[in-house]
Write a protein that holds these residues in place. Structure first.
Motif, PDB file in Angstrom:
ATOM      1  N   ALA A 412       0.867  -1.174   0.000  1.00  0.00           N
ATOM      2  CA  ALA A 412       0.000   0.000   0.000  1.00  0.00           C
ATOM      3  C   ALA A 412       0.904   1.224   0.000  1.00  0.00           C
ATOM      4  O   ALA A 412       1.779   1.338   0.860  1.00  0.00           O
ATOM      5  CB  ALA A 412      -0.917   0.004   1.217  1.00  0.00           C
ATOM      6  N   GLU A 414       1.223   5.635  -1.055  1.00  0.00           N
ATOM      7  CA  GLU A 414       0.634   6.889  -1.511  1.00  0.00           C
ATOM      8  C   GLU A 414       1.275   7.291  -2.825  1.00  0.00           C
ATOM      9  O   GLU A 414       2.495   7.225  -2.979  1.00  0.00           O
ATOM     10  CB  GLU A 414       0.849   7.968  -0.461  1.00  0.00           C
ATOM     11  N   THR A 415       0.468   7.708  -3.779  1.00  0.00           N
ATOM     12  CA  THR A 415       0.984   8.090  -5.084  1.00  0.00           C
ATOM     13  C   THR A 415       1.452   9.541  -5.065  1.00  0.00           C
ATOM     14  O   THR A 415       1.152  10.311  -4.154  1.00  0.00           O
ATOM     15  CB  THR A 415      -0.107   7.907  -6.157  1.00  0.00           C
ATOM     16  N   PHE A 420      -3.854   6.969  -3.746  1.00  0.00           N
ATOM     17  CA  PHE A 420      -3.383   5.804  -3.005  1.00  0.00           C
ATOM     18  C   PHE A 420      -3.500   4.581  -3.894  1.00  0.00           C
ATOM     19  O   PHE A 420      -4.399   4.493  -4.734  1.00  0.00           O
ATOM     20  CB  PHE A 420      -4.221   5.612  -1.740  1.00  0.00           C
ATOM     21  N   ARG A 457      -6.656   4.726   3.434  1.00  0.00           N
ATOM     22  CA  ARG A 457      -6.554   5.344   2.121  1.00  0.00           C
ATOM     23  C   ARG A 457      -6.512   6.844   2.306  1.00  0.00           C
ATOM     24  O   ARG A 457      -6.822   7.372   3.354  1.00  0.00           O
ATOM     25  CB  ARG A 457      -7.743   4.940   1.246  1.00  0.00           C
TER      26      ARG A 457
END
Length: 503
Positions: A412, A414-415, A420, A457
């Protein structure tokens, strides 16, 4: 009579243990000011010593050396109370008694000032009150009360029984002041202990909540896997019943063995149904099919597979979320456990977008490889502030549990645009990890507090960009990271075999 004697002996023994001790009980340093309170107490002890010397030589007309020695003992008692409060009490009472008896002789001879306060002088009252206050902060209320009673007894004996002539009695005022100081110290000590217990209880509650969430998710996985196993046991029973009809003139031994297989399968199926009756929870239907807390499918509905993924996406769109999906690669048969876990991972990821990224657009990608299934759920940056979501923050924990159980990998991250990504790879073989690897992964999970209690998220609570949650025991995380989190996926490339070697 004997019982009364025993109680009296026990009380005297308790009193001796409480007050006849030299054990250290230091006052802890202040959290913010460190040793400043200790310095102030030592400064006060020095100031009280000087005041007491001046009063003894001026009011009681005592010898300067005698006054300095007694005042030094009284001031030392105040400083000693920071580390050993009970010995400081005895030292202060002894110094007070010596000063009072010396002043009595001066009062009786008429050499002292006739209006002098006795048996407690002003500096003596302040010094002993400070000693009692520091003692009440460090010892139980029982010991502080005993110290107050001992002080009152000494005051009564000196002033009431021994007495002196031509003086201002200060015993009642001093004891009343000492009582107030002791009560204040007991109250502050009780408040400090209550605060410490509250902090400890909050820590235990947070740990218990995380542990309970983990157990609930594992219980849910166990329910679903029991459903899968029950299906296979039913198939075994039916095949064992049909098998004799597929063979011409089957022997009695074959019929007996097949009948035994069928009976064993039926017994195992009955036991599984009993277990399922305990594990299943009666929950109302989930209006969006997202498995929110306290919601779920009907208790006897079949477990979902990837065939129901379209229905899940449509329900999510009906909830107001823009979702697109893409399935690529040649779809080969997957074990039921893999399909169930894949469905639940997508379900939880979409649910997290609804909770923590309002107004975002979501893309769901499923890519079939020869060795397993790749899942990517990517959402854009949220368009608004997410409302508080009680009970959230443990979705990644459940998704990781599912991937770890199947020997897969989940990440997982974070972009860069503020969204996310949840990416997972589930191997087709669905081989569970060994106990050693599973324990190591569990240890890694337990040592990563950043994942617990944090929204799954959207922006993380700690504000750290690029936060990644990896299952460290999974094979090839760097290859998976490059493949799952950057660029379009290539169905011909296996994340666990990027060279394409299928042997």
């Amino acid at each position: 009579m004997r019982a009364v004697e025993k109680r009296l002996a026990r009380g005297l023994r308790t009193l001796r243990d409480d007050l006849w001790t030299g054990r250290a009980d230091p006052l802890p340093p202040s959290v913010w000011l460190r040793w400043l309170p200790h310095g102030l107490v030592l400064l006060a002890s020095f100031g009280l010593m000087l005041i007491n010397v001046e009063y003894m030589t001026g009011g009681y007309r005592q010898n300067e050396n005698y006054s300095l020695l007694c005042s030094l003992a009284q001031g030392t008692a105040v400083g000693l109370a920071l580390w050993r409060p009970v010995p400081a009490l005895w030292l202060s009472l002894t110094a007070t008694l010596v000063i009072a008896m010396g002043a009595r002789s001066q009062l009786l001879s008429g050499q002292a000032d006739m209006s002098s306060p006795w048996p407690w002088g002003p500096a003596m009252i302040a010094a002993h009150a400070l000693v009692l206050f520091l003692l009440a902060l460090r010892v139980p209320a029982r010991v502080a009360t005993q110290a107050l009673g001992l002080t009152a007894l000494v005051t009564y004996v000196v002033q009431g029984l021994v007495g002196a002539a031509d003086h201002s009695p200060t015993g009642v005022v001093a004891v009343a002041l000492f009582a107030g100081v002791v009560l204040l110290g007991i109250a502050l000590r009780g408040r400090r202990e209550a605060r410490s217990q509250l902090v400890e209880q909050e820590s235990l509650t947070a740990e218990e909540r995380s542990r309970r969430t983990l157990l609930e998710e594992r219980n849910r996985i166990a329910r679903e896997l029991h459903d899968v196993v029950a299906h296979h046991m039913s198939v075994i029973s039916i095949q064992a019943q049909v098998a004799p009809h597929l063979v011409e003139n089957p022997s009695d031994e074959l019929k007996e063995n097949l009948d035994g297989i069928r009976q064993n399968a039926l017994e195992a199926l009955a036991e599984l149904r009993r277990v399922l009756g305990v594990l299943r929870s009666e929950n109302p239907d989930d209006p969006y099919g997202l498995g929110a807390p306290g919601a779920g499918a009907a208790p006897h509905a079949p477990q979902p597979t990837l065939d129901r993924l379209g229905v899940l996406i449509e329900n999510t769109r009906a909830a107001g979320l823009t979702v697109t999906s893409q399935v690529s690669g040649e779809r080969l048969p997957l074990p039921p456990g893999v399909e169930l876990s894949a469905y639940r991972i997508v379900q939880e990821a979409l649910s997290n977008v609804l909770r923590h990224a309002p107004g975002a657009t979501v893309r769901v990608e499923l890519t079939h490889f020869p060795r397993g299934l790749q899942i990517r759920v990517v959402n854009s940056a949220p368009q608004g502030t997410a409302p508080p979501s009680p009970g959230a923050g443990h979705g990644l924990l459940g998704m990781r549990e599912r991937a770890t159980m199947l020997g897969g990998t989940l990440m997982a991250v974070e972009t860069s645009c503020g969204g996310f990504t949840v990416a997972a790879f589930l191997p087709r073989s669905a081989t569970a990890r060994s106990a050693t690897t599973g324990a190591a992964a569990a240890g890694a999970d337990d040592s990563a507090p950043g994942d617990r209690g944090t929204p799954d998220r959207g922006a993380p609570d700690d504000g750290s960009p690029g936060r990644r949650i990896l299952d460290h025991g999974s094979p090839g995380p760097s290859v998976l990271e490059d493949l799952l989190l950057t660029g379009p996926t290539n169905p011909t490339t296996d994340p666990e075999n990027p060279t394409g070697d299928t042997t």
